[in-house]
Scaffold this active site. Structure first.
Site, short mmCIF file in Angstrom:
data_model
loop_
_atom_site.label_atom_id
_atom_site.label_comp_id
_atom_site.label_asym_id
_atom_site.label_seq_id
_atom_site.Cartn_x
_atom_site.Cartn_y
_atom_site.Cartn_z
N ARG A 148 -136.77 -8.39 53.82
CA ARG A 148 -137.13 -8.23 52.42
C ARG A 148 -138.47 -7.52 52.35
O ARG A 148 -139.40 -7.85 53.10
CB ARG A 148 -137.23 -9.61 51.76
CG ARG A 148 -137.38 -9.55 50.26
CD ARG A 148 -137.57 -10.93 49.66
NE ARG A 148 -138.98 -11.28 49.58
CZ ARG A 148 -139.49 -12.19 48.73
NH1 ARG A 148 -138.68 -12.87 47.94
NH2 ARG A 148 -140.77 -12.45 48.72
N TYR A 160 -146.35 -11.02 42.87
CA TYR A 160 -145.41 -11.90 43.56
C TYR A 160 -145.04 -11.32 44.93
O TYR A 160 -144.79 -10.12 45.05
CB TYR A 160 -144.12 -12.09 42.74
CG TYR A 160 -143.07 -12.71 43.61
CD1 TYR A 160 -143.13 -14.07 43.88
CD2 TYR A 160 -142.11 -11.94 44.25
CE1 TYR A 160 -142.23 -14.64 44.76
CE2 TYR A 160 -141.21 -12.51 45.13
CZ TYR A 160 -141.29 -13.86 45.38
OH TYR A 160 -140.42 -14.41 46.27
N ASP A 211 -136.99 -8.44 45.96
CA ASP A 211 -136.95 -9.47 44.92
C ASP A 211 -137.78 -8.99 43.73
O ASP A 211 -139.00 -8.84 43.83
CB ASP A 211 -137.53 -10.77 45.49
CG ASP A 211 -137.30 -11.97 44.58
OD1 ASP A 211 -136.89 -11.77 43.41
OD2 ASP A 211 -137.55 -13.11 45.04
N HIS A 213 -138.01 -10.71 41.03
CA HIS A 213 -138.59 -11.97 40.53
C HIS A 213 -138.67 -12.01 39.00
O HIS A 213 -139.72 -12.30 38.42
CB HIS A 213 -139.97 -12.24 41.17
CG HIS A 213 -140.16 -13.68 41.55
ND1 HIS A 213 -140.81 -14.57 40.74
CD2 HIS A 213 -139.77 -14.38 42.63
CE1 HIS A 213 -140.82 -15.77 41.33
NE2 HIS A 213 -140.19 -15.68 42.48
N GLU A 237 -132.76 -8.52 43.89
CA GLU A 237 -132.68 -9.94 43.52
C GLU A 237 -133.38 -10.22 42.20
O GLU A 237 -134.43 -9.63 41.92
CB GLU A 237 -133.35 -10.75 44.64
CG GLU A 237 -133.50 -12.22 44.34
CD GLU A 237 -134.31 -12.94 45.42
OE1 GLU A 237 -134.43 -12.42 46.55
OE2 GLU A 237 -134.83 -14.02 45.11
N GLU A 263 -131.56 -18.31 42.32
CA GLU A 263 -132.36 -19.33 43.03
C GLU A 263 -132.84 -20.42 42.08
O GLU A 263 -133.17 -21.51 42.55
CB GLU A 263 -133.53 -18.68 43.78
CG GLU A 263 -134.61 -18.10 42.89
CD GLU A 263 -135.72 -17.42 43.67
OE1 GLU A 263 -135.41 -16.77 44.68
OE2 GLU A 263 -136.88 -17.55 43.28
N ARG A 284 -127.33 -17.03 44.72
CA ARG A 284 -128.44 -17.60 45.49
C ARG A 284 -128.67 -19.08 45.25
O ARG A 284 -129.61 -19.68 45.79
CB ARG A 284 -129.73 -16.81 45.18
CG ARG A 284 -129.69 -15.49 45.90
CD ARG A 284 -130.90 -14.65 45.67
NE ARG A 284 -132.17 -15.30 45.90
CZ ARG A 284 -132.64 -15.66 47.10
NH1 ARG A 284 -131.93 -15.47 48.17
NH2 ARG A 284 -133.83 -16.22 47.20
N GLU A 340 -131.76 -16.57 53.23
CA GLU A 340 -133.20 -16.30 53.24
C GLU A 340 -133.90 -17.26 54.20
O GLU A 340 -133.53 -18.42 54.30
CB GLU A 340 -133.78 -16.49 51.83
CG GLU A 340 -135.26 -16.17 51.71
CD GLU A 340 -135.80 -16.35 50.28
OE1 GLU A 340 -135.21 -17.13 49.51
OE2 GLU A 340 -136.81 -15.72 49.95
N TRP A 403 -143.13 -15.15 35.58
CA TRP A 403 -143.71 -15.00 36.92
C TRP A 403 -142.60 -14.77 37.93
O TRP A 403 -141.54 -15.34 37.83
CB TRP A 403 -144.53 -16.24 37.33
CG TRP A 403 -145.04 -16.06 38.73
CD1 TRP A 403 -146.05 -15.23 39.13
CD2 TRP A 403 -144.53 -16.67 39.93
NE1 TRP A 403 -146.21 -15.30 40.49
CE2 TRP A 403 -145.28 -16.16 41.01
CE3 TRP A 403 -143.50 -17.59 40.17
CZ2 TRP A 403 -145.06 -16.55 42.33
CZ3 TRP A 403 -143.27 -17.97 41.47
CH2 TRP A 403 -144.04 -17.46 42.56
O1 EZ4 Z 1 -140.75 -17.71 44.23
O2 EZ4 Z 1 -139.44 -20.39 46.15
O3 EZ4 Z 1 -136.75 -15.39 46.95
N1 EZ4 Z 1 -137.61 -16.19 46.99
C1 EZ4 Z 1 -138.42 -16.55 45.99
C2 EZ4 Z 1 -139.41 -17.63 46.23
C3 EZ4 Z 1 -139.78 -18.40 44.96
C4 EZ4 Z 1 -140.33 -19.74 45.31
C5 EZ4 Z 1 -140.60 -20.57 44.05
O4 EZ4 Z 1 -140.84 -21.90 44.36
O5 EZ4 Z 1 -138.29 -15.98 44.93
O6 EZ4 Z 1 -140.56 -17.09 46.85
CO CO Z 2 -136.45 -14.93 44.85
#
Ligand code: EZ4
Ligand code: CO
Length: 403
Positions: A148, A160, A211, A213, A237, A263, A284, A340, A403
């Site tokens: 990743r 992030y 990701d 995010h 992702e 996730e 996920r 992951e 976030w």
């Molecule tokens: O931000 O697990 O793909 N992984 C992620 C993680 C999440 C954390 C949050 O608790 O997005 O890094």
């Molecule tokens: Co993630």
């Protein structure tokens, strides 16, 4: 009947917080389950200790499905991360117990191995594109087949996925939430540059992941997916927050970049439309936050019917207990995609001795009966809970953002 005689909630912070449930039975067999919910740990600890444990004592530990239904239907208040993490902890511990009683690793109870081992992806990150590529080359040299990529965004102080520490990434880093700044425009400029550089440096064979995010709108995600297509990403992702599952239709209409999400999902209902309409490629949802092995089995079978594969969450806030459970599941499930894997610190590994092993880009759960993981309670007691929050995110004008 194998009676549940006690269940203890253990909160420990060997570098980060973990909530663990340990169930004991009349035969002396014990099982462990993970209940960690990053930044909200004590809510799940209380849910378990105050509301779940009293209802478990005296039940037959072998009746995993019935206990799952009892805790899900019986609460009246269904779903949600706190409830589903608590149910997951009980479920994992009961599978652990059943495996130990049978003398078999849990993957054997799930139908046996469908593959030799479990392909994992590691996290390469850096403040600049060049730093990120250097980190990715290190992962490749360690044998990773999938990596990743997250890099800093010029003009933003932090973002992030970018860590101060090359070995470990821990976003829950402060006793009050850190404030980050976000700019979609700056971000959308840098990610295609990162992928172009990575493909060139790493060649065609390594899987590259990213990701987002939850930072984009559907049309922005469509554009990013399209911009990344020439570099053949394995997946994009969490392109957008997924409360509105229909949003993924718009992304799909604009890009062939494979999509992964889930996730933060707690149940199959969070992904019903996404899976049924084949709006995603990888689900996920993971063992601890989606109701345990019993429930992810349902999610994965439903996904299999729709050509969606698994790609479970495996960040450091998922304890070695969840990692073990995920690996048993991943080894057995027919529609496995990828897992992951973020390394835990040596303090965490010492508190949770485990049988799973890493070898050249893949993990194997090992052959120990049950989940093959335990908690060293004496050692755990030396690391008291320390409040820690995930960051929050604001746009440059001060508005709150995802976030
Ligand atoms: O931000 O697990 O793909 N992984 C992620 C993680 C999440 C954390 C949050 O608790 O997005 O890094
Ligand atoms: Co993630």
């Amino acid at each position: 009947m194998l009676k549940i005689t006690s269940a203890r909630v253990i909160v420990t912070c060997p570098g980060r917080n973990f909530v663990t449930l340990k169930i004991e039975t009349s035969d002396g067999v014990t099982g462990v389950g993970d209940a960690t919910l990053n930044g909200r740990e004590l809510a799940v600890a209380s849910y378990l200790a105050d509301h779940v444990v009293p209802t478990l004592i005296g039940r037959d530990a072998h009746r995993i499905e019935d206990i799952w239904q009892y805790l899900y239907r019986g609460a009246y208040w269904r779903r949600g991360p706190v409830t589903m993490s608590a149910i997951a902890a009980v479920d994992m511990a009961l599978w652990d117990i059943k495996g130990k009683v049978a003398g078999l690793p849990v993957y054997q109870l799930l139908g046996g191995a469908s593959r030799d081992n479990v392909m994992v992806y590691g996290h390469a990150n850096g403040v600049t594109v060049d730093d990120t590529i250097d980190a990715a080359l290190e992962y490749r040299d360690q044998g990773y087949k999938a990596i990743r990529l997250q890099s800093g965004v010029p003009g933003l102080a932090s973002t992030y996925g970018v860590s101060k520490d090359k070995m470990f990434y821990e976003p829950a880093d402060a006793d009050l939430p850190t404030e980050n700044l976000w700019s979609t425009e700056r971000y959308l400029r840098v990610v295609p540059e990162l992928f172009a550089a990575a493909r060139e440096a790493l060649g065609p064979d390594i899987h590259l992941l990213h990701d987002v995010h939850h930072r984009l709108t559907p049309i922005e995600a469509g554009r990013l997916g399209k911009d990344l297509e020439p570099y053949r990403p394995f997946w994009m992702e969490d392109a957008v927050p997924a409360e509105n599952q229909e949003n993924f239709r718009l992304i799909r209409q604009h890009t062939t970049t494979p999509l992964a999400v889930g996730e933060i999902f707690n149940s199959v209902w969070d992904a019903k439309q996404l899976i049924q309409e084949q709006l995603i490629d990888y689900i996920r949802a993971t063992i601890v936050h989606a109701g345990g092995i019993t429930h992810v089995r349902r999610i994965a079978s439903f996904a299999d019917m729709h050509n969606v594969r698994t790609g479970f969450h495996g960040a450091t806030d998922l304890s070695p207990v969840t990692m073990a459970a995920a690996l048993h599941f991943d080894l057995s499930v027919p529609n496995f995609g990828i897992q992951e894997y973020m390394r835990h610190t040596s303090e965490t590994d010492a508190v949770f001795p485990h049988a799973y092993t890493f070898d050249r880009g893949a993990l194997h759960p090992g052959e120990a009966p049950g989940l093959g993981v335990d908690i060293d309670e004496e050692l755990a007691a030396r690391y008291p809970y320390k409040r820690a929050y995930l960051p929050v995110n604001r746009l440059e004008d001060g508005s709150m953002y995802n976030w």
